[in-house]
Scaffold this motif. Structure first.
Motif, PDB file in Angstrom:
ATOM      1  N   CYS B  77       5.017   8.723  18.917  1.00  0.00           N
ATOM      2  CA  CYS B  77       6.107   8.774  19.884  1.00  0.00           C
ATOM      3  C   CYS B  77       6.891  10.077  19.722  1.00  0.00           C
ATOM      4  O   CYS B  77       8.128  10.086  19.711  1.00  0.00           O
ATOM      5  CB  CYS B  77       7.024   7.560  19.751  1.00  0.00           C
ATOM      6  SG  CYS B  77       6.143   6.006  19.873  1.00  0.00           S
ATOM      7  N   THR B  78       6.167  11.164  19.600  1.00  0.00           N
ATOM      8  CA  THR B  78       6.773  12.476  19.413  1.00  0.00           C
ATOM      9  C   THR B  78       6.409  13.422  20.551  1.00  0.00           C
ATOM     10  O   THR B  78       6.696  14.624  20.475  1.00  0.00           O
ATOM     11  CB  THR B  78       6.307  13.078  18.073  1.00  0.00           C
ATOM     12  OG1 THR B  78       4.883  12.885  17.969  1.00  0.00           O
ATOM     13  CG2 THR B  78       6.989  12.423  16.889  1.00  0.00           C
ATOM     14  N   GLY B  79       5.716  12.880  21.585  1.00  0.00           N
ATOM     15  CA  GLY B  79       5.439  13.660  22.778  1.00  0.00           C
ATOM     16  C   GLY B  79       4.491  14.823  22.569  1.00  0.00           C
ATOM     17  O   GLY B  79       3.765  14.883  21.560  1.00  0.00           O
ATOM     18  N   LEU B 111       7.449   6.774   9.270  1.00  0.00           N
ATOM     19  CA  LEU B 111       8.317   6.364  10.377  1.00  0.00           C
ATOM     20  C   LEU B 111       7.802   6.855  11.727  1.00  0.00           C
ATOM     21  O   LEU B 111       7.311   7.978  11.837  1.00  0.00           O
ATOM     22  CB  LEU B 111       9.719   6.921  10.174  1.00  0.00           C
ATOM     23  CG  LEU B 111      10.772   5.998   9.599  1.00  0.00           C
ATOM     24  CD1 LEU B 111      12.132   6.675   9.658  1.00  0.00           C
ATOM     25  CD2 LEU B 111      10.833   4.690  10.378  1.00  0.00           C
ATOM     26  N   ILE B 112       7.960   6.016  12.738  1.00  0.00           N
ATOM     27  CA  ILE B 112       7.656   6.397  14.111  1.00  0.00           C
ATOM     28  C   ILE B 112       8.856   7.157  14.679  1.00  0.00           C
ATOM     29  O   ILE B 112      10.000   6.859  14.360  1.00  0.00           O
ATOM     30  CB  ILE B 112       7.403   5.137  14.967  1.00  0.00           C
ATOM     31  CG1 ILE B 112       6.186   4.374  14.454  1.00  0.00           C
ATOM     32  CG2 ILE B 112       7.223   5.488  16.442  1.00  0.00           C
ATOM     33  CD1 ILE B 112       5.924   3.071  15.202  1.00  0.00           C
ATOM     34  N   GLY B 113       8.566   8.144  15.532  1.00  0.00           N
ATOM     35  CA  GLY B 113       9.646   8.736  16.327  1.00  0.00           C
ATOM     36  C   GLY B 113      10.361   9.893  15.677  1.00  0.00           C
ATOM     37  O   GLY B 113      11.447  10.269  16.124  1.00  0.00           O
ATOM     38  N   THR B 114       9.797  10.461  14.629  1.00  0.00           N
ATOM     39  CA  THR B 114      10.397  11.682  14.070  1.00  0.00           C
ATOM     40  C   THR B 114       9.304  12.726  13.912  1.00  0.00           C
ATOM     41  O   THR B 114       8.153  12.402  13.598  1.00  0.00           O
ATOM     42  CB  THR B 114      11.068  11.434  12.700  1.00  0.00           C
ATOM     43  OG1 THR B 114      10.133  10.755  11.845  1.00  0.00           O
ATOM     44  CG2 THR B 114      12.308  10.581  12.841  1.00  0.00           C
ATOM     45  N   SER B 382      14.060   1.977   7.345  1.00  0.00           N
ATOM     46  CA  SER B 382      14.346   3.290   7.916  1.00  0.00           C
ATOM     47  C   SER B 382      15.745   3.790   7.578  1.00  0.00           C
ATOM     48  O   SER B 382      16.131   4.868   7.973  1.00  0.00           O
ATOM     49  CB  SER B 382      14.152   3.292   9.431  1.00  0.00           C
ATOM     50  OG  SER B 382      15.294   2.811  10.077  1.00  0.00           O
ATOM     51  N   SER B 383      16.512   2.977   6.874  1.00  0.00           N
ATOM     52  CA  SER B 383      17.876   3.422   6.581  1.00  0.00           C
ATOM     53  C   SER B 383      17.953   3.939   5.168  1.00  0.00           C
ATOM     54  O   SER B 383      16.960   4.109   4.498  1.00  0.00           O
ATOM     55  CB  SER B 383      18.856   2.271   6.802  1.00  0.00           C
ATOM     56  OG  SER B 383      18.442   1.136   6.086  1.00  0.00           O
TER      57      SER B 383
END
Lengths: 383, 383
Positions: B77-79, B111-114, B382-383
């Motif tokens: 999910c990083t395009g 992690l997803i999205g980074t 994720s925290s």
């Protein structure tokens, strides 16, 4: 108010001794007419409890004069003897009230796989009949609680007519978590096909779309009974909306009382090519254990939302997906969107909006977070 | 031993600084030939990470000369920028080794999205190339760990040839929990179609049937690389069995290391009308949160097994179902069977046998229990 808010109904809730705790465990709702039209929807689980098999048959006749409900035992997976117990319960209620057993619906909730203590339940029926009252709705609602922390009732008023109801459980019809039992009553005068249509329309977008933990019960039952005692025949749309309002209200109470939950999560899928796609994607999001854990930890982990959508057959392009959590569009075009630090997760309600960018249909599914308390409550339940 | 147990392979695992912890986070596996045939299977999630999209293309060529794997970030999910990062990583490896980027597979987990820190990853590739060794398999296995508590390797020996492998994660292909990355190597001489056939046959009954938490990753990748360095061509059946043995061994290690789990649960469905029915019923049982909580609490709650079977479309009659837990037939003919007090639940492994009494097919699905530790680990991740 509950099931006795509508005219023509009496109810009772008593302790028959089914529960070891000695708490209330037997409820009776009686329709005193003049009409007895009724509709029902039941679990779609293929393993159905004896009372579901019985009540499905009763509802085929379209007439219900009484509903007897017990907590303290689900009477599921109990074979032919369990079915005989349900039959005997209906016969006992019919005999005590002077009705036909074929118009007595039965509902049970509690542990699967144990027989009901009929030596306590049958005398309990006499006790419940003696306690019947036009103000008994509240006590009936209390008697059907299992792990519920509160009893649940709701009422909607029309012009001279009323729809009332009670519910127990923290779940849904299909799928269903803990067993959900719901009895709705109305004094509006409606024919059975209209009752059936209104009930199915209401449950389809309320109870069917609360999905606390993805597990489906063997006992879920929702009944709608009409006494016609108001003498008023409302328009169908107005009546259907009242039924939907009561179902929605009770459904929200179920979600807020879900076992061990600390968050109520509203998953709205928009931009779907069809309502079916929206429901499929919403259910997949609502059932994702990793996401439910993240939301419990107040972590707006949108990657787990995308990952859940990716398992469905809904129409979408991965690089067009958008996700908002509590109003912040943390995912845009399938990738990182607004700063996740902007998401305020302090409150009990969490709102997820997933935009499939594939059409204009939408649906809302409600679920809960996954917590250590849920694990504790469900690992200790039967011991 | 790991991926360097087979001749013709070198590997390395180093700390590139992708993980904040400073731990090992970059692994490189190089096939020094003489052959470079390869096969791969990937997540069936429609939301696929950039490295999955890249490596699927590489594998279509049927040749892989190197695999570069990183922990510390999934690059999902990083395009388009995320895909460019994967491409740049493959180019960097190709340049350093003098290979073509079109033969360099890439795998990522975390992690997803980074976005990945490319300023650290690309220099890390040089460091990994410098560290390549015929004894580097163990270090490579360590560098791909995320929440894994141990690194996972396995080896099977043939007559003059070897299959070795490494894995990370606590999940599976389809569905997949935490991301599963697996690299298998062999020095046996086989053509690409045979490698592909053996890998698909092996994953179908091993990784595809471990279902720790029902969640499917965006990054799952299993690769099989052949160097042909042994000069031996085994019979297909013998080779396929060795691949299956290594996959089964690694799969069991994944289940035993699943996040927060305290029980490893073997769900065997027998008496099914078809293998598909057995798999569907097994997966439904394996994903039932209420059952997984009960087993965590050492409660042989067979009602929840029946309730899970009841949600499937498998062929069965409710009153013919039988269920054994740890060898005790607690449910017979859909009702109460042997005394549940006889079930010994003290050990980590739990065996459930569900007999659909509808045929002679069977399947085994592995899962874990649902615990407060699982909730904690996945709410704090994720925290």
């Amino acid at each position: 108010m509950s099931v006795t808010a509508a005219k023509g109904f009496t109810a009772a809730g008593i302790a028959a001794g089914i529960k070891d705790s000695g708490g209330a465990d037997l409820a009776l709702v009686v329709n005193n007419g003049p009409r007895h039209a009724a509709a029902g929807v039941f679990t779609s689980n293929r393993v159905k409890a004896a009372p579901v098999l019985w009540s499905e048959q009763v509802l085929k006749g379209g007439q219900v004069s009484a509903v007897v409900l017990n907590s303290g035992g689900a009477n599921a997976c109990t074979g032919a003897p369990g079915f005989q117990d349900t039959h005997a319960t209906a016969e006992k209620v019919a005999e005590a009230l002077g009705h036909s057993a074929g118009e007595v619906a039965v509902a049970s909730t509690g542990l699967i796989g144990t027989r009901l203590p009929m030596d306590k339940l049958l005398p309990g029926v006499d006790k419940a009949v003696a306690a019947l009252s036009a103000h008994g709705g509240e006590k009936a609602a209390i008697a059907i609680k299992t792990t519920d922390t509160v009893h649940k009732t709701a009422v909607a008023e029309g012009a001279g007519w009323t729809v009332g109801g009670m519910a127990k459980g923290a779940g849904m019809l299909a799928p269903g978590l803990a067993t959900m039992l719901v009895v709705l009553t109305t004094d509006a005068e409606l024919d059975q096909p209209e009752l059936d249509r209104a009930l199915r329309a209401a449950t389809r977008t309320t109870f069917d779309r609360i999905d606390s933990d993805g597990c489906m019960s063997t006992n879920d039952t929702v009944l709608l009974l009409s006494s016609g005692a108001s003498g008023v025949t409302p328009g169908y749309d107005e009546f259907a909306e009242a039924v939907r309002t009561v179902c929605d209200d009770l459904g929200q109470q179920l979600i807020r009382d879900a076992e061990g939950a600390s968050k109520d999560i509203r998953v709205e899928v928009v931009g779907a090519a069809s309502e079916e796609d929206a429901v499929e994607a919403g259910r997949s999001i609502a059932r994702n254990n990793l996401l439910k854990c993240a939301l419990h930890g107040e972590d707006p982990n949108w990657g787990r939302v995308l990952s859940a959508i990716g398992t469905t057959s809904a129409a979408f392009e991965p690089d067009k997906l958008n996700v908002a959590i509590n109003g912040v569009w943390v995912c845009k075009d399938g990738s990182v969107g607004e700063d996740r630090e902007l998401v305020d997760m302090r409150f009990r309600e969490v709102r997820i909006t997933a935009d499939l960018a594939a059409g204009s249909e939408s649906a809302v599914i409600w679920t809960n977070d996954l917590t250590a308390d849920y694990v504790h409550e469900n690992s200790a339940y039967s011991s």
